[in-house]
Design an enzyme around this catalytic site. Structure first.
Site, PDB file in Angstrom:
ATOM      1  N   GLU A  70      -8.562  42.969 -26.773  1.00 37.79           N
ATOM      2  CA  GLU A  70      -7.509  42.920 -27.979  1.00 37.79           C
ATOM      3  C   GLU A  70      -6.218  43.110 -27.182  1.00 37.79           C
ATOM      4  OE1 GLU A  70      -8.306  45.904 -30.844  1.00 37.79           O
ATOM      5  OE2 GLU A  70      -6.092  45.403 -31.837  1.00 37.79           O
TER       6      GLU A  70
ATOM      7  N   GLY B 156       0.122  50.562 -40.819  1.00 38.43           N
ATOM      8  CA  GLY B 156       0.082  49.580 -41.914  1.00 38.43           C
ATOM      9  C   GLY B 156      -0.917  50.243 -42.862  1.00 38.43           C
ATOM     10  N   GLY B 157      -2.255  50.538 -42.434  1.00 36.80           N
ATOM     11  CA  GLY B 157      -3.306  51.369 -43.111  1.00 36.80           C
ATOM     12  C   GLY B 157      -2.800  52.704 -43.823  1.00 36.80           C
TER      13      GLY B 157
ATOM     14  N   THR C 203      -3.197  48.214 -38.505  1.00 36.02           N
ATOM     15  CA  THR C 203      -3.783  49.007 -39.720  1.00 36.02           C
ATOM     16  C   THR C 203      -3.408  50.476 -39.046  1.00 36.02           C
ATOM     17  OG1 THR C 203      -5.635  47.577 -39.817  1.00 36.02           O
ATOM     18  CG2 THR C 203      -6.031  49.516 -40.813  1.00 36.02           C
TER      19      THR C 203
ATOM     20  N   GLY D 111      -8.544  41.665 -37.078  1.00 29.14           N
ATOM     21  CA  GLY D 111      -8.199  43.273 -37.118  1.00 29.14           C
ATOM     22  C   GLY D 111      -8.835  44.094 -38.135  1.00 29.14           C
ATOM     23  N   GLY D 112      -8.560  45.468 -38.350  1.00 23.89           N
ATOM     24  CA  GLY D 112      -9.092  46.371 -39.342  1.00 23.89           C
ATOM     25  C   GLY D 112      -8.862  45.995 -40.583  1.00 23.89           C
ATOM     26  N   THR D 113      -7.869  45.258 -41.043  1.00 22.35           N
ATOM     27  CA  THR D 113      -7.480  44.729 -42.418  1.00 22.35           C
ATOM     28  C   THR D 113      -7.413  43.265 -42.464  1.00 22.35           C
ATOM     29  OG1 THR D 113      -6.063  46.781 -42.522  1.00 22.35           O
ATOM     30  CG2 THR D 113      -5.866  44.986 -44.053  1.00 22.35           C
ATOM     31  N   LEU D 114      -6.726  42.762 -41.567  1.00 21.06           N
ATOM     32  CA  LEU D 114      -6.387  41.172 -41.759  1.00 21.06           C
ATOM     33  C   LEU D 114      -6.862  40.293 -40.557  1.00 21.06           C
ATOM     34  CD1 LEU D 114      -2.964  41.253 -43.136  1.00 21.06           C
ATOM     35  CD2 LEU D 114      -5.030  41.022 -44.388  1.00 21.06           C
ATOM     36  N   THR D 115      -7.513  39.112 -40.809  1.00 14.49           N
ATOM     37  CA  THR D 115      -7.919  38.284 -39.749  1.00 14.49           C
ATOM     38  C   THR D 115      -6.626  37.272 -39.564  1.00 14.49           C
ATOM     39  OG1 THR D 115     -10.186  38.537 -39.741  1.00 14.49           O
ATOM     40  CG2 THR D 115      -9.665  36.618 -38.953  1.00 14.49           C
TER      41      THR D 115
HETATM   42  N1  LIG Z   1      -1.952  40.575 -47.582  1.00 11.62           N
HETATM   43  C1  LIG Z   1      -2.314  41.547 -47.250  1.00 11.62           C
HETATM   44  N2  LIG Z   1      -3.005  42.632 -47.619  1.00 11.62           N
HETATM   45  C2  LIG Z   1      -3.283  43.708 -46.953  1.00 11.62           C
HETATM   46  N3  LIG Z   1      -2.388  44.252 -46.268  1.00 11.62           N
HETATM   47  C3  LIG Z   1      -1.296  43.586 -45.544  1.00 11.62           C
HETATM   48  C4  LIG Z   1      -1.058  42.113 -46.266  1.00 11.62           C
HETATM   49  N4  LIG Z   1       0.054  41.721 -45.693  1.00 11.62           N
HETATM   50  C5  LIG Z   1       0.414  42.603 -44.843  1.00 11.62           C
HETATM   51  N5  LIG Z   1      -0.472  43.699 -44.745  1.00 11.62           N
HETATM   52  C6  LIG Z   1       0.012  45.006 -44.217  1.00 11.62           C
HETATM   53  O1  LIG Z   1      -0.549  44.745 -42.802  1.00 11.62           O
HETATM   54  C7  LIG Z   1      -1.343  45.873 -42.276  1.00 11.62           C
HETATM   55  C8  LIG Z   1      -2.575  45.050 -41.187  1.00 11.62           C
HETATM   56  O2  LIG Z   1      -1.705  44.454 -40.341  1.00 11.62           O
HETATM   57  P1  LIG Z   1      -2.314  43.841 -39.077  1.00 11.62           P
HETATM   58  O3  LIG Z   1      -2.815  42.407 -39.715  1.00 11.62           O
HETATM   59  O4  LIG Z   1      -1.146  43.435 -38.126  1.00 11.62           O
HETATM   60  O5  LIG Z   1      -3.400  44.827 -38.680  1.00 11.62           O
HETATM   61  P2  LIG Z   1      -4.875  44.680 -38.241  1.00 11.62           P
HETATM   62  O6  LIG Z   1      -4.703  43.555 -36.874  1.00 11.62           O
HETATM   63  O7  LIG Z   1      -5.680  44.062 -39.439  1.00 11.62           O
HETATM   64  O8  LIG Z   1      -5.302  45.991 -37.814  1.00 11.62           O
HETATM   65  P3  LIG Z   1      -5.633  46.699 -36.269  1.00 11.62           P
HETATM   66  O9  LIG Z   1      -4.855  45.837 -35.546  1.00 11.62           O
HETATM   67  O10 LIG Z   1      -5.120  47.961 -36.365  1.00 11.62           O
HETATM   68  O11 LIG Z   1      -7.046  46.477 -36.107  1.00 11.62           O
HETATM   69  C9  LIG Z   1      -1.908  46.519 -43.386  1.00 11.62           C
HETATM   70  O12 LIG Z   1      -2.488  47.429 -43.289  1.00 11.62           O
HETATM   71  C10 LIG Z   1      -0.914  46.339 -44.531  1.00 11.62           C
HETATM   72  O13 LIG Z   1      -0.076  47.420 -44.622  1.00 11.62           O
HETATM   73 MG   LIG Z   2      -4.151  43.924 -35.065  1.00 10.90          MG
END
Ligand SMILES: Nc1ncnc2c1ncn2[C@@H]1O[C@H](COP(=O)(O)OP(=O)(O)OP(=O)(O)O)[C@@H](O)[C@H]1O
Ligand SMILES: [Mg+2]
Length: 267
Positions: free
Chosen positions: A73, A125-126, A103, A11-15
């Site tokens: 996705e 979350g972003g 995000t 994802g945009g923030t977390l894998t």
């Molecule tokens: N350890 C962490 N570090 C940073 N953000 C976290 C953490 N744990 C939870 N979050 C929250 O979770 C959000 C990311 O959620 P998630 O992993 O579902 O999104 P993503 O898959 O990365 O993004 P997208 O699906 O939009 O591309 C962050 O924006 C933040 O608000």
């Molecule tokens: Mg995601």
């Protein structure tokens, strides 16, 4: 060594990773901006089967010397969520709205045989971490969650009752009329609580409208921001019920995309 199957949602923030070893599913999370860390972990395994989904999938393909399966996705997210719903026997057999607070936030209508992406919002979350940084300077995610728990959003938001003062209001007086409508200095914890409130209000509002449009009464919320954040889950549940819909959260819901990639990759 046994064959390893790995499902990845970049994802945009977390894998998020769901991998199957000896018929047992294991889970792992790593930041999406640390690709080397992920590749080192993958390279521990001998010839793994890898399926990847999410906005950053192509970045991983470019760095690996062998082929990986790229999964759409929207498919992986809904397949993984359906798997978790069936496993937990939650809303069995029902059509529902699936709201993925990543995000950014994306919303799907899901029935037995199909799914449909029906919209979303950049409030997710972003925004929670970004706006918190801009308004308080704090960047530590765990600290932000604590601040949102300690803070009082009513110090920042203006309610309908406060506008109507002593006269009777046409709708429930505790409903927020204006997010961030109080223009006065306040403690940073209250600011972060109000940001979390803005996220919850916006996401619930459009999810409830989607539920009404598709004539369903169940909204399933997933996304990493919901894990270890009972304050946000409570707020989402309360506001969804005010909108006359039912809110559900999935155990391991944040791994929906990774599980979906794993499942779709095995087909
Ligand atoms: N350890 C962490 N570090 C940073 N953000 C976290 C953490 N744990 C939870 N979050 C929250 O979770 C959000 C990311 O959620 P998630 O992993 O579902 O999104 P993503 O898959 O990365 O993004 P997208 O699906 O939009 O591309 C962050 O924006 C933040 O608000
Ligand atoms: Mg995601």
């Amino acid at each position: 060594m046994d064959k390893i199957c790995i499902g990845i949602d970049m994802g945009g923030t977390l894998t998020k990773i769901a991998y199957k070893h000896n018929n047992k599913i294991k889970y792992k999370i790593t930041p999406s901006n640390n690709l080397d860390n992920l590749i080192n972990w993958i390279n521990k395994f001998d010839n793994p089967t890898i399926s990847v989904s999410g906005g950053k999938s192509k970045k991983l393909q470019e760095k690996l010397s062998y082929n990986i399966k790229i999964i759409d996705e929207f498919n992986s997210t809904t397949t993984g969520a359906k798997y978790l719903i069936e496993k937990s026997n939650l809303i069995a057999g029902k059509n529902f709205i699936l709201t993925n607070i990543g995000t950014g936030t994306s919303i799907y209508y899901v029935d037995h045989h199909s799914h449909r992406f029906i919209g979303g919002t950049g409030v997710g979350g972003g925004l929670f971490i970004g706006l918190s940084y801009w308004l308080t300077g704090e960047t530590d995610y765990q600290k932000l969650i604590k601040m949102s728990e300690m803070g009082v959003r009513s110090k920042v938001d203006l309610t309908v009752g406060e506008i109507y003062e002593n006269s009777s209001s046409p709708i429930e007086s505790s409903i927020v009329a204006s997010n961030f409508g109080k223009i006065e200095p306040t403690h940073p914890d209250n600011t972060v609580a109000a940001i979390s409130g803005l996220l919850s209000d916006t996401v619930v509002n459009i999810s409830c409208q989607a539920a009404k449009r598709f004539n369903v009464d169940s909204i399933v919320y997933i996304g990493s921001i919901l894990s270890s954040n009972s304050t946000l889950r409570k707020s989402i549940k309360k506001h969804t019920e005010l909108g006359r819909e039912n809110a559900y959260f999935l155990n391991k819901g944040e791994f929906s995309g990774a599980l979906g990639a794993l499942i779709e990759g095995e087909i």
